[in-house]
Design an enzyme around this catalytic site. Structure first.
Site, PDB file in Angstrom:
ATOM      1  CB  ILE A 255      71.142  63.292 -12.098  1.00  0.00           C
ATOM      2  CG1 ILE A 255      70.428  63.885 -13.594  1.00  0.00           C
ATOM      3  CG2 ILE A 255      72.195  64.383 -11.937  1.00  0.00           C
ATOM      4  CD1 ILE A 255      71.188  64.178 -14.743  1.00  0.00           C
TER       5      ILE A 255
ATOM      6  CD  GLN B 249      80.258  30.099 -19.623  1.00  0.00           C
ATOM      7  OE1 GLN B 249      79.651  31.181 -19.414  1.00  0.00           O
ATOM      8  NE2 GLN B 249      79.664  28.877 -20.083  1.00  0.00           N
TER       9      GLN B 249
ATOM     10  CD  GLU C 187      81.649  60.305 -17.670  1.00  0.00           C
ATOM     11  OE1 GLU C 187      82.859  60.713 -18.234  1.00  0.00           O
ATOM     12  OE2 GLU C 187      81.692  59.883 -16.354  1.00  0.00           O
ATOM     13  N   GLY C 188      78.562  58.744 -22.631  1.00  0.00           N
ATOM     14  CA  GLY C 188      78.317  58.823 -24.006  1.00  0.00           C
ATOM     15  C   GLY C 188      78.438  57.284 -24.287  1.00  0.00           C
TER      16      GLY C 188
ATOM     17  CB  THR D 227      88.766  66.141 -18.861  1.00  0.00           C
ATOM     18  OG1 THR D 227      89.066  67.073 -19.532  1.00  0.00           O
ATOM     19  CG2 THR D 227      89.802  65.954 -17.693  1.00  0.00           C
TER      20      THR D 227
END
Ligand code: COS
Length: 393
Positions: free
Chosen positions: A163, A341, A368-369, A245
């Site tokens: 969290i 690099q 967030e996924g 959103t």
């Protein structure tokens, strides 16, 4: 100076360009905020960032104005994240979490719940979004945490992990199983003040790019019925709507990191001689820079397409948001790796800007996924559209 020609694209209005100009000047004067060994810790730095962002008025776009509720402007959120991320990863984090943590209240909250937004928009209160659990990160519908209706209260029991702002937040948006139906249809959302008895910071989590993060434990935390955001059983849809959103804004932050890496790489290529000429004269270096610029522009197009579509009133931008987040974060990782690099040993030296970008970008491909989840979402959206006869033949 990073390329800002994208601001003339038709996705934007003059108010967006003016916002970008003013924010750029503010960032140059105020960022980055130093933190780490021997100076203020990451919690204190984050609190300070929320405070100064609030004082500057920059947190206003993160949530609706309770006095005059208007839709969130996703293009402003994206421009702000891109600009902040280019200057200071922690400033981007502080801004982003104020929006994600209050997103459900902005979109679904009651007037009483929205009173919190006066404070979060001024930087006087910090918010957090509590969805992931130790056993269910990507599989939200399978969450374990419960909110049982006992007497005239909801009693929350379980754990939430990873969290952001955990430990420094004043309010948490928490998702828990209320059991109206199995799976996704039996989850509800709650506004939980940090001082709720039974809510405990069980562990602080340290990561490669330090941010305030925690594991939260809910041990029979009692909440009144008015703490529920939206209706019973609506929590999964609320979480997904908030993520739709805010996912383009994660892409925007990645874009900010990538733009900074590209800018640093051009300076390096111009300023360092190799084999008797500037590094830039090597065609292989030009090839790297061209590939990086291509990724940056393609990511920007996807991010601002998603933001523009939402601002035009699209009911759902699930596919556009997933594409923007997936592409921008994955390609930013590649752009930054090339920058490391091109910087040689300096690229991995602790404290160098590209070294810190290399650490900052990694989590964006997970939170967030995760990238893998975005691919599932995109494929399902396309399949759904085919079934509805909207694409292909
Ligand atoms: N907006 C509105 N409603 C949505 C939605 C969206 N973006 N996505 C799904 N829904 C609705 C569906 O329409 C469905 O409704 P019905 O039951 O009425 O048909 C319901 O929600 C369930 O959807 P679905 O069947 O797709 O649920 P899944 O459990 O299969 O969802 C994914 C799978 C992977 C898409 C979801 O769990 C997810 O996004 N996981 C990642 C979570 C995440 O980002 N975690 C990070 C936390 S913040 S750091």
């Amino acid at each position: 100076m990073p390329d800002r020609s994208f601001l003339s694209w038709p996705f934007f209005e003059d108010r967006h360009r003016e916002h970008a100009e003013r924010l750029e000047a503010w960032c140059a004067a105020n960022l980055p905020v130093a933190h780490g060994e021997g100076i203020e810790d990451v919690d204190a730095a984050c609190r300070r960032l929320v405070k100064i962002l609030g004082e500057g008025g920059w947190l206003k776009p993160t949530a609706v104005d309770p006095e005059n509720p208007q839709k969130l402007d996703v293009r402003t959120l994206c421009i702000t994240r891109e600009t902040l991320a280019r200057h200071d990863g922690l400033a981007d984090f502080a801004f982003a979490m104020q929006g994600l943590g209050t997103g459900a209240i902005s979109l679904f909250g009651t007037p009483e719940q929205r009173e919190w937004l006066e404070r979060t928009r001024r930087g006087e209160a910090i918010s957090a979004f509590a969805l992931s659990e130790p056993r269910s990160g990507s599989d939200v519908a399978n969450m374990d945490m419960t909110a049982a209706w006992v007497g005239d209260e909801y009693v929350l029991s379980g754990e939430k992990t990873w969290i952001s702002n955990g430990g420094i937040a004043d309010i948490y948006c928490v998702f828990a199983r209320t059991g109206e139906a199995p799976g996704a249809r039996g989850i509800s959302a709650f506004l939980v003040p940090a001082d709720t008895p039974g809510l405990r910071i069980a562990e602080r989590l340290e990561t490669i790019a330090p941010h305030p993060l925690a594991l939260l434990s809910f041990e029979e935390a009692r909440l009144p019925a008015t703490a529920m955001i939206g209706r019973p059983g609506e929590g999964f849809r609320i979480a997904m709507t908030v993520l739709d959103t805010f996912r383009p804004t994660v892409g925007a932050a990645a874009l900010g990191f990538a733009r900074r890496a590209l800018d640093e790489s051009f300076s390096r290529a111009q300023g360092r001689d190799l084999f008797g000429a500037p590094l830039f004269d090597l065609q292989m270096v030009q090839g790297h820079l061209a590939d990086m610029a291509l990724d940056v522009d393609a990511a920007a197009l996807l991010v601002y397409r998603a933001a523009w579509a939402k601002d035009q009133g699209a009911a759902r931008i699930t596919r556009e948001a997933a594409m923007a987040k997936l592409f921008a974060t994955d390609r930013a990782q590649e752009v930054i790796d090339r920058a490391v690099q091109l910087h040689g040993g300096d690229g991995v030296r602790k404290g160098h800007v590209v070294e810190s970008l290399y650490r900052e970008i990694r989590a964006l491909r997970i939170y967030e996924g995760a990238s893998d989840v975005q691919k599932v979402v995109i494929a399902r959206q396309l399949m759904g559209a085919r079934d509805a006869g909207a694409v292909g033949s």
